[in-house]
Design a protein around this motif. Structure first.
Motif, PDB file in Angstrom:
ATOM      1  N   LEU A 102      43.878  24.607  88.804  1.00  0.00           N
ATOM      2  CA  LEU A 102      42.879  25.661  88.871  1.00  0.00           C
ATOM      3  C   LEU A 102      41.540  25.096  88.421  1.00  0.00           C
ATOM      4  CD1 LEU A 102      42.443  28.750  89.342  1.00  0.00           C
ATOM      5  CD2 LEU A 102      42.895  29.055  86.894  1.00  0.00           C
ATOM      6  N   THR A 103      40.467  25.529  89.067  1.00  0.00           N
ATOM      7  CA  THR A 103      39.113  25.093  88.709  1.00  0.00           C
ATOM      8  C   THR A 103      38.350  26.275  88.143  1.00  0.00           C
ATOM      9  OG1 THR A 103      39.127  23.456  90.480  1.00  0.00           O
ATOM     10  CG2 THR A 103      37.006  24.034  89.573  1.00  0.00           C
ATOM     11  N   VAL A 104      37.842  26.102  86.918  1.00  0.00           N
ATOM     12  CA  VAL A 104      37.121  27.183  86.244  1.00  0.00           C
ATOM     13  C   VAL A 104      35.815  26.620  85.697  1.00  0.00           C
ATOM     14  CG1 VAL A 104      39.221  28.442  85.634  1.00  0.00           C
ATOM     15  CG2 VAL A 104      38.335  26.699  84.082  1.00  0.00           C
ATOM     16  N   PRO A 105      34.831  27.472  85.445  1.00  0.00           N
ATOM     17  CA  PRO A 105      33.562  26.991  84.885  1.00  0.00           C
ATOM     18  C   PRO A 105      33.735  26.434  83.469  1.00  0.00           C
ATOM     19  CG  PRO A 105      33.281  29.142  85.902  1.00  0.00           C
ATOM     20  CD  PRO A 105      34.759  28.881  85.850  1.00  0.00           C
ATOM     21  N   LYS A 106      32.954  25.427  83.158  1.00  0.00           N
ATOM     22  CA  LYS A 106      33.029  24.807  81.837  1.00  0.00           C
ATOM     23  C   LYS A 106      32.554  25.747  80.739  1.00  0.00           C
ATOM     24  CE  LYS A 106      31.396  20.709  81.359  1.00  0.00           C
ATOM     25  NZ  LYS A 106      30.487  19.537  81.443  1.00  0.00           N
ATOM     26  N   SER A 107      31.697  26.654  81.095  1.00  0.00           N
ATOM     27  CA  SER A 107      31.150  27.560  80.083  1.00  0.00           C
ATOM     28  C   SER A 107      32.205  28.490  79.495  1.00  0.00           C
ATOM     29  CB  SER A 107      30.017  28.390  80.690  1.00  0.00           C
ATOM     30  OG  SER A 107      30.490  29.124  81.818  1.00  0.00           O
ATOM     31  N   MET A 108      33.364  28.604  80.134  1.00  0.00           N
ATOM     32  CA  MET A 108      34.409  29.505  79.670  1.00  0.00           C
ATOM     33  C   MET A 108      35.387  28.839  78.703  1.00  0.00           C
ATOM     34  SD  MET A 108      35.316  31.341  83.307  1.00  0.00           S
ATOM     35  CE  MET A 108      36.507  32.440  82.549  1.00  0.00           C
ATOM     36  N   LEU A 109      35.302  27.506  78.543  1.00  0.00           N
ATOM     37  CA  LEU A 109      36.319  26.787  77.788  1.00  0.00           C
ATOM     38  C   LEU A 109      35.690  25.859  76.761  1.00  0.00           C
ATOM     39  CD1 LEU A 109      38.639  25.835  80.780  1.00  0.00           C
ATOM     40  CD2 LEU A 109      38.973  27.708  79.174  1.00  0.00           C
ATOM     41  N   TRP A 110      36.505  25.417  75.825  1.00  0.00           N
ATOM     42  CA  TRP A 110      36.103  24.429  74.825  1.00  0.00           C
ATOM     43  C   TRP A 110      36.083  23.051  75.472  1.00  0.00           C
ATOM     44  CZ3 TRP A 110      38.607  20.111  72.882  1.00  0.00           C
ATOM     45  CH2 TRP A 110      38.049  19.526  71.740  1.00  0.00           C
ATOM     46  N   ILE A 111      34.960  22.337  75.297  1.00  0.00           N
ATOM     47  CA  ILE A 111      34.788  20.992  75.855  1.00  0.00           C
ATOM     48  C   ILE A 111      34.520  20.042  74.703  1.00  0.00           C
ATOM     49  CG2 ILE A 111      33.504  19.546  77.479  1.00  0.00           C
ATOM     50  CD1 ILE A 111      35.028  21.792  78.811  1.00  0.00           C
ATOM     51  N   PRO A 112      35.228  18.908  74.625  1.00  0.00           N
ATOM     52  CA  PRO A 112      34.967  17.958  73.530  1.00  0.00           C
ATOM     53  C   PRO A 112      33.563  17.383  73.618  1.00  0.00           C
ATOM     54  CG  PRO A 112      36.466  17.018  75.144  1.00  0.00           C
ATOM     55  CD  PRO A 112      36.319  18.455  75.511  1.00  0.00           C
ATOM     56  N   ASP A 113      32.882  17.344  72.485  1.00  0.00           N
ATOM     57  CA  ASP A 113      31.488  16.874  72.431  1.00  0.00           C
ATOM     58  C   ASP A 113      31.455  15.364  72.226  1.00  0.00           C
ATOM     59  OD1 ASP A 113      32.597  17.092  69.950  1.00  0.00           O
ATOM     60  OD2 ASP A 113      30.752  17.704  68.944  1.00  0.00           O
ATOM     61  N   VAL A 114      31.889  14.632  73.236  1.00  0.00           N
ATOM     62  CA  VAL A 114      31.948  13.174  73.174  1.00  0.00           C
ATOM     63  C   VAL A 114      30.654  12.604  73.745  1.00  0.00           C
ATOM     64  CG1 VAL A 114      33.198  11.116  73.896  1.00  0.00           C
ATOM     65  CG2 VAL A 114      34.449  13.203  73.328  1.00  0.00           C
ATOM     66  N   ILE A 115      30.038  11.688  73.011  1.00  0.00           N
ATOM     67  CA  ILE A 115      28.794  11.058  73.453  1.00  0.00           C
ATOM     68  C   ILE A 115      28.957   9.543  73.409  1.00  0.00           C
ATOM     69  CG2 ILE A 115      27.352  12.971  72.654  1.00  0.00           C
ATOM     70  CD1 ILE A 115      26.605  11.160  70.234  1.00  0.00           C
ATOM     71  N   ILE A 116      28.005   8.844  74.045  1.00  0.00           N
ATOM     72  CA  ILE A 116      27.946   7.372  74.012  1.00  0.00           C
ATOM     73  C   ILE A 116      26.882   6.983  72.992  1.00  0.00           C
ATOM     74  CG2 ILE A 116      27.544   5.274  75.336  1.00  0.00           C
ATOM     75  CD1 ILE A 116      28.357   6.798  77.827  1.00  0.00           C
ATOM     76  N   GLU A 117      27.290   6.235  72.002  1.00  0.00           N
ATOM     77  CA  GLU A 117      26.383   5.895  70.902  1.00  0.00           C
ATOM     78  C   GLU A 117      25.218   5.038  71.376  1.00  0.00           C
ATOM     79  OE1 GLU A 117      26.653   3.864  66.449  1.00  0.00           O
ATOM     80  OE2 GLU A 117      28.451   4.276  67.618  1.00  0.00           O
ATOM     81  N   GLU A 118      25.438   4.139  72.343  1.00  0.00           N
ATOM     82  CA  GLU A 118      24.379   3.229  72.806  1.00  0.00           C
ATOM     83  C   GLU A 118      23.526   3.815  73.920  1.00  0.00           C
ATOM     84  OE1 GLU A 118      27.729   0.968  71.065  1.00  0.00           O
ATOM     85  OE2 GLU A 118      27.575   2.447  72.672  1.00  0.00           O
ATOM     86  N   ASP A 119      23.735   5.066  74.263  1.00  0.00           N
ATOM     87  CA  ASP A 119      23.023   5.676  75.382  1.00  0.00           C
ATOM     88  C   ASP A 119      21.536   5.785  75.082  1.00  0.00           C
ATOM     89  OD1 ASP A 119      22.294   6.974  77.645  1.00  0.00           O
ATOM     90  OD2 ASP A 119      23.393   8.827  77.244  1.00  0.00           O
ATOM     91  N   ALA A 120      20.705   5.187  75.969  1.00  0.00           N
ATOM     92  CA  ALA A 120      19.247   5.266  75.835  1.00  0.00           C
ATOM     93  C   ALA A 120      18.615   5.720  77.138  1.00  0.00           C
ATOM     94  CB  ALA A 120      18.679   3.907  75.435  1.00  0.00           C
ATOM     95  N   SER A 121      19.412   6.367  77.998  1.00  0.00           N
ATOM     96  CA  SER A 121      18.929   6.760  79.314  1.00  0.00           C
ATOM     97  C   SER A 121      18.317   8.154  79.284  1.00  0.00           C
ATOM     98  CB  SER A 121      20.075   6.720  80.323  1.00  0.00           C
ATOM     99  OG  SER A 121      21.156   7.511  79.876  1.00  0.00           O
ATOM    100  N   ASP A 122      17.629   8.466  80.359  1.00  0.00           N
ATOM    101  CA  ASP A 122      17.027   9.781  80.518  1.00  0.00           C
ATOM    102  C   ASP A 122      18.122  10.798  80.805  1.00  0.00           C
ATOM    103  OD1 ASP A 122      15.388  11.887  80.918  1.00  0.00           O
ATOM    104  OD2 ASP A 122      14.513  11.180  82.787  1.00  0.00           O
ATOM    105  N   SER A 123      17.988  11.995  80.228  1.00  0.00           N
ATOM    106  CA  SER A 123      19.014  13.024  80.433  1.00  0.00           C
ATOM    107  C   SER A 123      19.106  13.449  81.889  1.00  0.00           C
ATOM    108  CB  SER A 123      18.714  14.247  79.554  1.00  0.00           C
ATOM    109  OG  SER A 123      17.426  14.778  79.865  1.00  0.00           O
ATOM    110  N   GLY A 124      18.037  13.272  82.658  1.00  0.00           N
ATOM    111  CA  GLY A 124      18.070  13.644  84.064  1.00  0.00           C
ATOM    112  C   GLY A 124      18.922  12.734  84.919  1.00  0.00           C
ATOM    113  N   SER A 125      19.308  11.579  84.374  1.00  0.00           N
ATOM    114  CA  SER A 125      20.125  10.643  85.143  1.00  0.00           C
ATOM    115  C   SER A 125      21.611  10.974  85.081  1.00  0.00           C
ATOM    116  CB  SER A 125      19.902   9.221  84.634  1.00  0.00           C
ATOM    117  OG  SER A 125      20.321   9.107  83.289  1.00  0.00           O
ATOM    118  N   MET A 126      21.995  11.970  84.301  1.00  0.00           N
ATOM    119  CA  MET A 126      23.399  12.339  84.161  1.00  0.00           C
ATOM    120  C   MET A 126      23.729  13.498  85.096  1.00  0.00           C
ATOM    121  SD  MET A 126      25.482  13.647  80.776  1.00  0.00           S
ATOM    122  CE  MET A 126      25.204  12.115  79.909  1.00  0.00           C
TER     123      MET A 126
END
Length: 422
Positions: A102-126
Motif C-alpha cells: 500500500l502507498t500512503v502519504p509520508k505526512s500520515m506516518l512516523w519517518i526516521p529523521d536520518v541525515i548525512i553528516e557530511e552533506d553540504a549540498s543545496d536543499s533544492g538538489s534533493m
C-alpha cells in the motif's frame, strides 16, 4: 434435501464474499489511516518502548560528478533506500483480496529523521517522494534521489595517482543508540556491483568500492552508519600534459651541455627552459590547494626539476664568466707584446739604416713563420681559464647526469603505483 444443501452452500459463499473486501479504503480503515491519527505520526512505531527501532539503509551511486580539490568536496548523484518496521500497520492479505502493498502519504506516518553528516549540498538538489510504501508485514520503504555535495578530506600526496576515501555518515538527529539503530540492507559487494553497473558518469574517476561499517561509531550518543566511497583518479591526462613535458624540459636542459660555450645561445636556452617550468608551476598552483603539512609529490617533482635547471643556469653563468676572463687576459697579453715594438719603431725610425731595416724585416718574417707553424697556438697563459672551464664543465656534467638519474628513479618508485601500466 438437496435444495436445502444448495441454499446453505450459496449462503456460506455469500457470507465469505461479504467478509472479503477488495478496496483500498477498507484496508485504510482497518489500519486506522482513513482519518487523521496523530499517534502514528509523532510516536516511534513500537508496542514496547524498550524495543529498538532498526532502520536499514542502502546507497547506490549513479554518478561521480565532480571532485573539488580546493573546497575539499565530492559531488555525486545518489539514490538512498530507507527501510524500517511499523508494528502497528500489519494486515492479512487473504482478508483483502491479496493486497500486500500500500502507498500512503509520508505526512500520515512516523519517518526516521536520518541525515548525512557530511552533506553540504543545496536543499533544492534533493528529490524526496511524498509517499511511503507500506508492506503487509509492517515493513515500510522510502526512496530519496539527491545530487549530493559532501565534504571529504582529500589526500593529494600522490596526485594525480591518488585514491580517495570519502565517508557518508548517516545518523539520527534526535534518537540515541538505545532507541534507534542503523544497519545496511544489503552486502557491500552487492552495493558496489550495482553502483558500477548503474554508474552513468564518472568523469576522471573510477569507483573502487562502497563499503559500510555495520556497527558504526558513537558520536553524541547516537548510532552512526558510515558508507565509505573509495574512488581512484585516472591519471593519464595529467601524465601527458604535465609530467611528461616537465621531464622533457629536464632532458633538454641536459642536452644543452653539448652547446658550445663560446656561443651565446646556451645561456638563453637554459633560461627559456627555466621559464617554461615556472609557467607549469603556476598551472599546478591553480589545480591544487595551498597546503604546507603534506607537500604533494608532484610539487616535489616540479621543485626538484626547477632546482636542477636553476643550478645548471648558475653553472653556465660561471662558465661564461671564466671564458670572458680568459678572452680579456688574451687581449692584454697581445697588447703588451705588440706595444714596445711599435714604440721602438716610432722612436728609431729616423736612425735606422737600410741594413738595420732589413734585419727587422727578417725578424718579423721569422716570427710570423713560427706562429704559422704552431697553427696559431695560444700561449699557455692565455688558455689557463679555458682549461678550468673544461674541467669544471666535465665534472658538473657527470654529477648532473647522476643526480638526474637518481632523482627520476626515486620519484618513480615513490610516486607511480605498480598497477599503473596494467
Amino acid at each position: 434435501m438437496s435444495a436445502w444443501r444448495t441454499l446453505a452452500l450459496l449462503a456460506f459463499t455469500g457470507s465469505c464474499a461479504a467478509a472479503l473486501d477488495c478496496s483500498y479504503s477498507s484496508l485504510l480503515s482497518h489500519l486506522n489511516l482513513s482519518t487523521s491519527n496523530d499517534l502514528l505520526t509523532i510516536m516511534r512505531p513500537v508496542r514496547n518502548w524498550t524495543t529498538i527501532s532498526v532502520v536499514r539503509l542502502d546507497i547506490l551511486l549513479y554518478g561521480i560528478l565532480e571532485v573539488d580539490e580546493k573546497s575539499q568536496t565530492l559531488t555525486s548523484h545518489v539514490w538512498i533506500q530507507t527501510v524500517w518496521n511499523n508494528e502497528y500497520l500489519t494486515w492479512d492479505p487473504v482478508q483483502f483480496c491479496g493486497i500486500k502493498r500500500l502507498t500512503v502519504p509520508k505526512s500520515m506516518l512516523w519517518i526516521p529523521d536520518v541525515i548525512i553528516e557530511e552533506d553540504a549540498s543545496d536543499s533544492g538538489s534533493m528529490k524526496v517522494s511524498p509517499y511511503v510504501t507500506l508492506h503487509f508485514n509492517g515493513l515500510m520503504q522510502i526512496y530519496t534521489r539527491q545530487r549530493l555535495t559532501s565534504t571529504c578530506t582529500l589526500n593529494l600526496y600522490s596526485f594525480p595517482f591518488d585514491k580517495q576515501n570519502c565517508n557518508l555518515s548517516f545518523h539520527s538527529m534526535n534518537y540515541d543508540q538505545k532507541t534507534l539503530t542503523l544497519l545496511t540492507l544489503r552486502a557491500d559487494d552487492f552495493i558496489t556491483d550495482v553502483s558500477e553497473q548503474q554508474l552513468v558518469t564518472k568523469g576522471e574517476w573510477t569507483l573502487k568500492a562502497v563499503e559500510a561499517e555495520q556497527n558504526g561509531t558513537q558520536y553524541s550518543n547516537r548510532h552512526i552508519l558510515v558508507f565509505q566511497v573509495r574512488i581512484a583518479r585516472k591519471p593519464m591526462l595529467y601524465v601527458i600534459i604535465f609530467i611528461v613535458p616537465i621531464l622533457c624540459l629536464l632532458l633538454l636542459d641536459l642536452a644543452s651541455f653539448f652547446i658550445n660555450e663560446a656561443r651565446g645561445e646556451k645561456m638563453s636556452f637554459k633560461i627559456t627552459v627555466l621559464l617554461s617550468i615556472s609557467v607549469l608551476l603556476l598551472i599546478l598552483k591553480e589545480m591544487l590547494p595551498s597546503t604546507e603539512e603534506n607537500l604533494p609529490l608532484i610539487a616535489s617533482y616540479c621543485i626538484g626539476v626547477f632546482a636542477l635547471v636553476g643550478f645548471s643556469v648558475l653553472e653556465a653563468m660561471l662558465m661564461s664568466f671564466l671564458i670572458d676572463l680568459d678572452n680579456k687576459c688574451a687581449k692584454t697579453d697581445n697588447s703588451r707584446m705588440n706595444t714596445p715594438v711599435a714604440v721602438e719603431q716610432q722612436k728609431d725610425d729616423v736612425k735606422l739604416t737600410e741594413r738595420d731595416l732589413m734585419k727587422l724585416v727578417l725578424q718579423e718574417v721569422r716570427s710570423s713563420a713560427q706562429e704559422v707553424g704552431k697553427g696559431g697556438a695560444v700561449e699557455p697563459k692565455q688558455s689557463c681559464y679555458r682549461t678550468v672551464v673544461n674541467i669544471i664543465d666535465g665534472i658538473y656534467f657527470c654529477c648532473y647526469v647522476c643526480t638526474v638519474g637518481i632523482f627520476v628513479t626515486v620519484v618513480y618508485i615513490k610516486w607511480v603505483p605498480k598497477d599503473f601500466f596494467d
